[in-house]
Design a protein around this motif. Structure first.
Motif, mmCIF file in Angstrom:
data_model
loop_
_atom_site.group_PDB
_atom_site.id
_atom_site.type_symbol
_atom_site.label_atom_id
_atom_site.label_comp_id
_atom_site.label_asym_id
_atom_site.label_seq_id
_atom_site.Cartn_x
_atom_site.Cartn_y
_atom_site.Cartn_z
ATOM 1 N N PHE A 331 0.815 -1.215 0.000
ATOM 2 C CA PHE A 331 0.000 0.000 0.000
ATOM 3 C C PHE A 331 0.848 1.264 0.000
ATOM 4 C CE2 PHE A 331 -3.421 -2.867 0.913
ATOM 5 C CZ PHE A 331 -4.522 -2.244 0.343
ATOM 6 N N ILE A 332 2.155 1.097 -0.088
ATOM 7 C CA ILE A 332 3.023 2.253 -0.252
ATOM 8 C C ILE A 332 2.762 2.945 -1.592
ATOM 9 C CG2 ILE A 332 4.978 1.112 -1.382
ATOM 10 C CD1 ILE A 332 6.808 2.590 0.584
ATOM 11 N N VAL A 333 2.134 2.223 -2.541
ATOM 12 C CA VAL A 333 1.911 2.789 -3.875
ATOM 13 C C VAL A 333 0.904 3.930 -3.870
ATOM 14 C CG1 VAL A 333 2.481 0.597 -4.997
ATOM 15 C CG2 VAL A 333 0.086 1.139 -4.513
ATOM 16 N N ILE A 334 0.081 4.048 -2.820
ATOM 17 C CA ILE A 334 -0.914 5.127 -2.825
ATOM 18 C C ILE A 334 -0.353 6.412 -2.220
ATOM 19 C CG2 ILE A 334 -2.763 3.419 -2.646
ATOM 20 C CD1 ILE A 334 -3.229 4.354 0.219
ATOM 21 N N PHE A 335 0.777 6.331 -1.503
ATOM 22 C CA PHE A 335 1.295 7.516 -0.821
ATOM 23 C C PHE A 335 1.807 8.599 -1.766
ATOM 24 C CE2 PHE A 335 4.989 9.750 1.017
ATOM 25 C CZ PHE A 335 4.313 10.501 1.977
ATOM 26 N N PRO A 336 2.522 8.282 -2.860
ATOM 27 C CA PRO A 336 2.995 9.365 -3.740
ATOM 28 C C PRO A 336 1.892 10.286 -4.228
ATOM 29 C CG PRO A 336 4.122 7.327 -4.280
ATOM 30 C CD PRO A 336 3.057 6.974 -3.289
ATOM 31 N N GLY A 337 0.660 9.814 -4.257
ATOM 32 C CA GLY A 337 -0.438 10.696 -4.644
ATOM 33 C C GLY A 337 -0.560 11.893 -3.721
ATOM 34 N N SER A 432 8.335 -10.955 -13.274
ATOM 35 C CA SER A 432 9.251 -9.911 -13.748
ATOM 36 C C SER A 432 8.574 -9.028 -14.800
ATOM 37 C CB SER A 432 10.513 -10.547 -14.333
ATOM 38 O OG SER A 432 11.192 -11.327 -13.358
ATOM 39 N N ILE A 433 7.806 -9.659 -15.691
ATOM 40 C CA ILE A 433 7.088 -8.896 -16.718
ATOM 41 C C ILE A 433 6.048 -7.986 -16.063
ATOM 42 C CG2 ILE A 433 5.491 -9.091 -18.660
ATOM 43 C CD1 ILE A 433 6.940 -11.685 -19.428
ATOM 44 N N ALA A 434 5.328 -8.536 -15.072
ATOM 45 C CA ALA A 434 4.314 -7.742 -14.368
ATOM 46 C C ALA A 434 4.938 -6.539 -13.670
ATOM 47 C CB ALA A 434 3.573 -8.622 -13.358
ATOM 48 N N THR A 435 6.088 -6.754 -13.049
ATOM 49 C CA THR A 435 6.776 -5.662 -12.357
ATOM 50 C C THR A 435 7.168 -4.564 -13.337
ATOM 51 O OG1 THR A 435 7.622 -7.203 -10.695
ATOM 52 C CG2 THR A 435 8.741 -5.081 -10.899
ATOM 53 N N LEU A 436 7.712 -4.967 -14.502
ATOM 54 C CA LEU A 436 8.109 -3.995 -15.520
ATOM 55 C C LEU A 436 6.911 -3.213 -16.036
ATOM 56 C CD1 LEU A 436 10.193 -2.771 -17.443
ATOM 57 C CD2 LEU A 436 9.794 -4.703 -18.989
ATOM 58 N N LEU A 437 5.806 -3.916 -16.330
ATOM 59 C CA LEU A 437 4.607 -3.240 -16.831
ATOM 60 C C LEU A 437 4.047 -2.274 -15.791
ATOM 61 C CD1 LEU A 437 2.751 -6.182 -18.641
ATOM 62 C CD2 LEU A 437 4.011 -4.288 -19.685
ATOM 63 N N PHE A 438 4.090 -2.681 -14.518
ATOM 64 C CA PHE A 438 3.566 -1.800 -13.477
ATOM 65 C C PHE A 438 4.433 -0.555 -13.325
ATOM 66 C CE2 PHE A 438 3.572 -0.469 -8.970
ATOM 67 C CZ PHE A 438 2.262 0.000 -8.902
ATOM 68 N N GLY A 443 4.656 4.794 -13.373
ATOM 69 C CA GLY A 443 5.492 5.952 -13.691
ATOM 70 C C GLY A 443 4.782 6.908 -14.627
ATOM 71 N N GLY A 444 4.052 6.349 -15.620
ATOM 72 C CA GLY A 444 3.286 7.191 -16.528
ATOM 73 C C GLY A 444 2.199 7.965 -15.802
ATOM 74 N N LEU A 445 1.533 7.313 -14.837
ATOM 75 C CA LEU A 445 0.498 7.994 -14.059
ATOM 76 C C LEU A 445 1.089 9.141 -13.241
ATOM 77 C CD1 LEU A 445 -2.400 8.159 -12.904
ATOM 78 C CD2 LEU A 445 -1.701 6.464 -11.187
ATOM 79 N N CYS A 446 2.222 8.888 -12.604
ATOM 80 C CA CYS A 446 2.870 9.937 -11.799
ATOM 81 C C CYS A 446 3.350 11.087 -12.677
ATOM 82 C CB CYS A 446 4.037 9.343 -11.010
ATOM 83 S SG CYS A 446 3.557 8.186 -9.705
ATOM 84 N N LEU A 471 -5.576 0.002 -8.056
ATOM 85 C CA LEU A 471 -6.136 -0.866 -9.098
ATOM 86 C C LEU A 471 -5.054 -1.268 -10.104
ATOM 87 C CD1 LEU A 471 -8.989 -1.975 -9.736
ATOM 88 C CD2 LEU A 471 -9.201 -0.161 -11.417
ATOM 89 N N LEU A 472 -4.168 -0.334 -10.434
ATOM 90 C CA LEU A 472 -3.057 -0.662 -11.335
ATOM 91 C C LEU A 472 -2.168 -1.739 -10.729
ATOM 92 C CD1 LEU A 472 -1.819 2.773 -12.781
ATOM 93 C CD2 LEU A 472 -2.759 0.840 -14.056
ATOM 94 N N PHE A 473 -1.898 -1.626 -9.436
ATOM 95 C CA PHE A 473 -1.064 -2.642 -8.799
ATOM 96 C C PHE A 473 -1.748 -4.008 -8.829
ATOM 97 C CE2 PHE A 473 -0.040 -5.208 -5.071
ATOM 98 C CZ PHE A 473 1.319 -5.388 -5.266
ATOM 99 N N CYS A 474 -3.053 -4.044 -8.528
ATOM 100 C CA CYS A 474 -3.767 -5.319 -8.462
ATOM 101 C C CYS A 474 -3.823 -6.018 -9.813
ATOM 102 C CB CYS A 474 -5.192 -5.094 -7.939
ATOM 103 S SG CYS A 474 -5.286 -4.702 -6.181
#
Length: 546
Positions: A331-337, A432-438, A443-446, A471-474
């Motif tokens: 859930f660290i992914v929501i903090f940069p917002g 690894s592919i999922a990590t790269l796509l995320f 990064g594009g969203l930020c 949702l992007l992470f999931c």
């Protein structure tokens, strides 16, 4: 259904009176019907062919709770007190696919989701906030006494609590196999993995385990009951937070009105009676209910800060987000917002002045996480979890799992795990592919938000950004997915909708109610994929795909 609304100039006194007294008998009738639907589902879940788990193993309570299933399904095998993987029949390659039990399960889910849909369409103009709290408590207690679990994570929670409280070991570095003589050990699956959850959840479960010991109750089933009650409390807390947040978000924009009051009731009912949220909080006792409560508490603090500009509110929000990340680190992914929101807050100041507040908030966030993990650090041994966590290398319930099995079927290879906690090589590649796509998508969203600060200048936009990031992470960044992962997304999405006046009309549309009901049904239907026989029944021309 057409809503009967009073004029927008209606006084807050009239609104307050409506809050206290629901109209007519329809709300009570629908609450009772939903409760009966949940009871019917609770009678179906113990059927052994559904591959679920006993909730109160080794207790007389379990015996009494299973009586309705025994009466309705005589001579039908029910769930075993041990983990289903220990059942010899499960390993029988000829185990039949019991379509009757599967259709009963789907029918029970469809019934409660249909009643939820009817409630969202018919009740908001007839009910009060007090009615929502009381009816949700009634529904929650109905679920707390389910004799079955659809996930055995609650036993893992108890294991790590016992490791810390009874054996005085570090739950974040100690393997459950170290307490193999403990009664809880026979009910867990992940025996060689330390706690996947951080200090926040360890503190909550340890406190409950200490309470159980103080009450002279050291049994496994007693802790299951306490965790379910705690999940219900967190769900009610999230409901109260959403009600309060919606009031803070709406009332500054307009005076009290019937329309805004109806909007608040709609979104609060949508959260409180959601079958997915109720089942995961009160049956499986998943900690995502606690995460949602912490996130909504952070949003509530931000709404107060936006109104008063008093910095302690902002730091409180940062602390609550840190507590959520220290429960599940993803859930660290929501903090940069929040940082992007603060950067866009006032463009009239210089860049240096605009950076000062986000930098301070970032230091508070990182400092809180470091302080919470410090007692469990154990010379860096806590980082071992990054290697042994199954979500770091396995693929379950995602498009990545489908692609992995499709590749294995076409290539004619077997998927063999490297060990109990590590997936096969194709799964590792998929991760690894999922990590790269995320990384690319996130990064594009930020970058998009950074270049267009107007897109996140309002709090409603921040809440929507957080919902989208999770949702992007999931669905992009994770190869490992389970229904309860969407609990936080649902809460944040509802808060974003109710906070943005341009979307408020959506709350009263058929599309809104149907989407929520279908989401709950689809997520809970994931459990149907694990019935006996289903996971060994191949598709035509692709026998490797179940």
């Amino acid at each position: 259904m057409a809503y009967s609304l009073t004029p927008l100039t209606q006084t807050s006194k009239t609104e307050s009176a409506a809050t206290e007294h629901p109209s007519g008998s329809l709300p009570v009738l629908l609450a009772l019907l939903l409760g009966m639907g949940l009871l019917a589902l609770g009678v179906i879940l113990p059927l052994r062919a559904l591959y679920f788990y006993q909730a109160f193993p080794g207790s007389r309570l379990e015996h009494w709770l299973l009586l309705p299933t025994h009466l309705l399904f005589p001579h039908q095998p029910l769930i075993s007190p041990r983990h289903p993987l220990d059942a010899q029949a499960l390993h029988n390659a000829n185990a039949p696919l019991n379509w009757r039990d599967l259709l009963l399960f789907w029918g029970g889910l469809a019934l409660i989701c249909l009643l939820y849909l009817l409630a969202l369409r018919a009740l908001p103009s007839l009910i009060s906030y007090r009615f929502i709290l009381l009816s949700t408590t009634f529904l929650g207690f109905t679920l707390v006494l389910y004799p079955a679990l659809t996930s055995q994570d609650v036993f893992s929670y108890i294991t790590y609590a016992r490791i810390g409280v009874i054996y005085h070991l570090n739950p974040l570095t100690t393997l459950p196999i170290a307490i193999s003589r403990d009664p809880i050990y026979q009910y867990i699956f992940w025996t060689t993995q330390p706690s996947a959850y951080g200090p926040t959840w360890i503190a909550c479960t340890s406190l409950l385990q200490w309470l159980a010991l103080e009450l002279h109750h050291n049994s496994v089933w007693g802790m299951v009951l306490l965790l379910r009650l705690f999940g219900l409390a967190m769900h009610l807390g999230a409901t109260a937070m959403l009600w309060s947040c919606s009031g803070l978000a709406l009332l500054p924009q307009e005076g009290p009105s019937s329309r805004l009051h109806l909007t608040r009731l709609t979104v609060t009912l949508a959260l409180a009676w959601n079958p997915l949220l109720l089942l995961e909080a009160c049956v499986n006792a998943h900690n995502d209910a606690t995460i949602l409560f912490l996130i909504l508490l952070a949003c509530w603090s931000l709404l107060h800060w936006r109104r008063s500009q008093w910095l302690p509110w902002l730091f409180a929000a940062t602390l609550f987000l840190a507590l959520a990340a220290c429960l599940k680190i993803t859930f660290i992914v929501i903090f940069p917002g929040l940082l992007l929101f603060l950067l866009a807050h006032d463009e009239r100041r210089s860049l240096w002045q605009r950076l000062q507040l986000p930098a301070t908030v970032l230091l508070v966030y990182i400092g809180s996480i470091v302080l919470l993990y410090w007692p469990f650090w154990h010379h860096g041994a806590v980082l071992r979890l990054l290697r042994v966590n199954p979500s770091a290398s396995m693929a379950r319930n995602t498009p990545y799992e489908f692609l992995v099995h499709l590749y294995a079927t076409i290539a004619g290879i077997r998927l063999i795990q490297l060990d109990l906690n590590t997936g096969s090589y194709p799964e590792i590649v998929a991760h690894s592919i999922a990590t790269l796509l995320f990384v690319l998508a996130y990064g594009g969203l930020c970058l998009y938000t950074l270049r267009r600060p107007a897109s996140i200048r309002r709090l409603s936009a921040l809440f929507g950004w957080m919902a989208l990031a999770w949702l992007l992470f999931c669905f992009v960044g994770s190869t490992w997915f389970w229904p309860w992962y969407l609990v936080s997304w649902l809460g944040l999405s509802l808060l974003a909708l109710v906070s943005d006046q341009s979307w408020q009309s959506l709350l009263h549309s058929r599309a809104f109610a149907i989407t929520l009901a279908l989401t709950a049904f689809c997520m809970l239907s994931i459990y149907a994929g694990y019935v006996w026989g289903m996971e060994r029944t191949g598709l035509p021309f692709f026998p490797g795909l179940q």
